[in-house]
Scaffold this active site. Structure first.
Site, mmCIF file in Angstrom:
data_model
loop_
_atom_site.group_PDB
_atom_site.id
_atom_site.type_symbol
_atom_site.label_atom_id
_atom_site.label_comp_id
_atom_site.label_asym_id
_atom_site.label_seq_id
_atom_site.Cartn_x
_atom_site.Cartn_y
_atom_site.Cartn_z
ATOM 1 N N ARG A 55 30.255 57.323 22.337
ATOM 2 C CA ARG A 55 31.088 57.620 23.251
ATOM 3 C C ARG A 55 32.577 58.422 22.937
ATOM 4 O O ARG A 55 33.216 58.714 24.027
ATOM 5 C CB ARG A 55 31.356 55.982 24.282
ATOM 6 C CG ARG A 55 32.084 54.830 23.140
ATOM 7 C CD ARG A 55 31.864 53.324 23.743
ATOM 8 N NE ARG A 55 30.593 53.032 23.192
ATOM 9 C CZ ARG A 55 30.245 51.432 24.001
ATOM 10 N NH1 ARG A 55 30.598 50.815 24.023
ATOM 11 N NH2 ARG A 55 29.181 51.501 23.317
ATOM 12 N N LYS A 71 27.231 49.638 9.480
ATOM 13 C CA LYS A 71 25.291 49.190 9.931
ATOM 14 C C LYS A 71 24.750 48.778 8.764
ATOM 15 O O LYS A 71 24.723 48.829 7.851
ATOM 16 C CB LYS A 71 24.995 49.926 10.887
ATOM 17 C CG LYS A 71 24.753 50.761 11.680
ATOM 18 C CD LYS A 71 24.583 51.704 12.320
ATOM 19 C CE LYS A 71 24.537 52.313 13.534
ATOM 20 N NZ LYS A 71 24.896 51.214 14.508
#
Ligand code: BES
Ligand code: MN
Ligand code: ZN
Length: 500
Positions: free
Chosen positions: A353, A279
């Site tokens: 996920r 990130k």
């Protein structure tokens, strides 16, 4: 903070601040308030007629009582428009009143059960007031050296100034709200702690504290256990980190006569750097919040166990960091999940996920008949719904409606997103069964649909709390930082699922 009920007339309540709620454009209808006003030489009526805006929603006005009555001050609390009042507004209002009382350095706060005369039921109003007080009083200053001067309310009195209230409201109702409020604050603490403290191991310790304290079965699956279950999607995320992963499984079996077993699956990424798909540095510190789903599940379990709700719930929290390293998962890698589906990794930052895929598979393996997962899953959800509303996705509309009803009743805002099969095209891989990123379009939906593949036929609801897990500034019963979102909905849901 000590909370007690007191049957007493308003002029005699022993306190620093007495809270009186008042709606906009209404005259004083409560005879007890009229009596109070008289004892104060009509100051309330004067205020209402000369400064009617003082009872707009959330406004507070301090009236010093100068020994005319026992309370040292009266806090006139604006309830806003009568037709807009809800239990959640009452919850926020009571927090606002508490913060105002703290500012004038009160230590004992008394409050009337306002707004119950609006066809609102008195017990629900009193419970919302108590929850608001506990939530509003929350402060996280464990890492500050100097907190000696911070103002605190030590005692709260719920004033039952007429006998009809005394009859309806018992200690059990108040106690329940205290448990709910404290459980939300517990979840807030978990989220507010920095990631160097709140590691997967610490999460497991917190779960073990709950299990011991409130009587639940706990098992913490360690690396070898997770490996032998072949939860390779979870391990793929964990492999880049020095912190050992933990899979927390906490059980509350409150009704052996009921075949339903509900799984609460919470995302427990204690820090999300993005991994090799790192990130940007700006804002990365906020990724300590990425275990907010797991925190909500733990908070809810604490309350459900204390309230001894007659439901069967299994909490499953896959905990790990998502870090870059020489051992980390790489874009392009293909992994095989617990249920044997292959996944092509497009972006290592779509790690939530992956851990939830195995978490949901494990829920089915343990015999869950219904599943709900909570996760700080996507930035796309924040773009779509902001910090106000959580996004919801489901494979079963009836189960989803039960969750949405519980959310509505507990004052947590949620909104169902479309789940059309067409979106599934975006997460089909050319070399594996699935890929872990569907691109920028409809990111919250494709992320949810990914998890749905692992729920298969089991009724499943997914709640994306990426935007709601924290709030940037103090508002109502929230303080800047963690909100504890999800806890109240899960508790309410568990309550409504009771068959006896
Ligand atoms: N934990 C983040 C999602 C997130 C974003 C939570 C902002 C709270 C605030 C999640 O793991 C993530 O990084 N998601 C990616 C997915 C993408 C790579 C497909 C995202 O939303 O950008
Ligand atoms: Mn991520
Ligand atoms: Zn994440």
């Amino acid at each position: 903070m000590n909370i007690a009920m007191i049957p007493e007339s308003l002029v005699h309540v022993p306190c620093d601040t007495l809270v009186i709620g008042h709606f906009e454009n209404e005259s004083i209808s409560d005879t007890a308030v009229a009596e109070l006003d008289q004892a104060l030489a009509g100051q309330i009526t004067t205020l209402l007629s000369t400064q009617p805006s003082c009872v707009e929603y959330g406004k507070t006005t301090v009236i010093y009582t100068l020994n005319q009555i026992v309370p040292k001050s009266v806090l006139l609390l604006g309830l806003g428009k009568k037709q807009k009042i809800t239990n959640d507004r009452i919850r926020a209002l009571s927090a606002i009143a508490l913060k105002a009382a703290r500012q004038i350095r009160s230590t004992t706060l008394a409050t009337t059960i306002y707004a119950h005369d609006n066809g609102q039921d008195c017990v629900a109003a009193a419970q919302a007031i108590v929850e608001g007080i506990i939530l509003g009083n929350y402060q996280f200053n464990q890492y500050k050296s100097n907190t000696a001067n911070s103002d605190t309310i030590e005692k709260v009195l719920i004033v039952q100034h007429d006998t009809s209230l005394t009859l309806e409201l018992g200690n059990a109702e108040i106690e329940k709200s205290i448990i709910i409020g404290k459980s939300v604050n517990f979840a807030r603490d978990l989220v507010n702690h920095p990631a160097n403290y709140m590691t997967p191991s610490r999460m497991a310790e917190e779960a073990s504290f709950l299990a011991e304290q409130y009587g639940m079965d706990l098992s913490v699956l360690e690396f070898p256990d997770i490996e032998s279950l072949q939860m390779n999607a979870m391990l793929a995320v964990a492999q880049g980190s020095e912190q050992p992963p933990k899979l927390i499984v906490l059980k509350h079996m409150g009704d052996v006569t009921n075949n339903e077993v509900i799984a609460f699956v919470g995302k427990g990424i204690t820090f999300d750097s993005g991994g090799i798909s790192l990130k940007p540095g700006e804002g990365m510190q906020d990724m300590k919040d990425d275990m907010g789903g797991g925190a909500a599940v733990l908070g809810a379990m604490a309350a459900i166990a204390q309230l001894k709700l007659a439901v069967n719930i299994i909490a499953i929290i896959p905990c790990t960091e998502n870090m870059p390293s020489g051992k980390a998962l790489k874009p392009g890698d293909v992994i095989t999940s617990m249920d044997k589906k292959t996944i092509e990794i497009i972006n290592t930052d779509a790690e939530g996920r992956l851990v939830l895929a195995d978490g949901v598979s494990y829920a089915r393996y343990l015999g869950a008949t219904k599943i709900i997962d909570l996760a700080t899953l996507t930035g796309a959800c924040v773009v779509a719904l902001g910090t106000i509303t959580s996004g919801v996705l489901t494979n079963n509309d009836a189960w989803c409606q039960q969750v949405l009803d519980a959310a509505e009743q507990s004052g947590e805002k949620m909104w169902k997103l479309p789940n059309h099969d067409d979106y599934f095209e975006q997460i089909k891989s050319t070399i594996a069964d699935l890929k872990n990123s569907g691109g920028r379009h409809a990111g919250a939906i494709t992320a949810g649909l990914f998890i749905a593949q692992f729920a298969a036929e089991t009724p499943w609801v997914h709640i994306d709390i990426a935007g709601t897990v924290t709030t940037p500034k103090d508002t109502g019963y929230n303080q800047a930082g963690a909100t504890g979102v999800g806890v109240r909905t899960l508790i309410r849901l568990a309550e409504t699922l009771q068959k006896r």
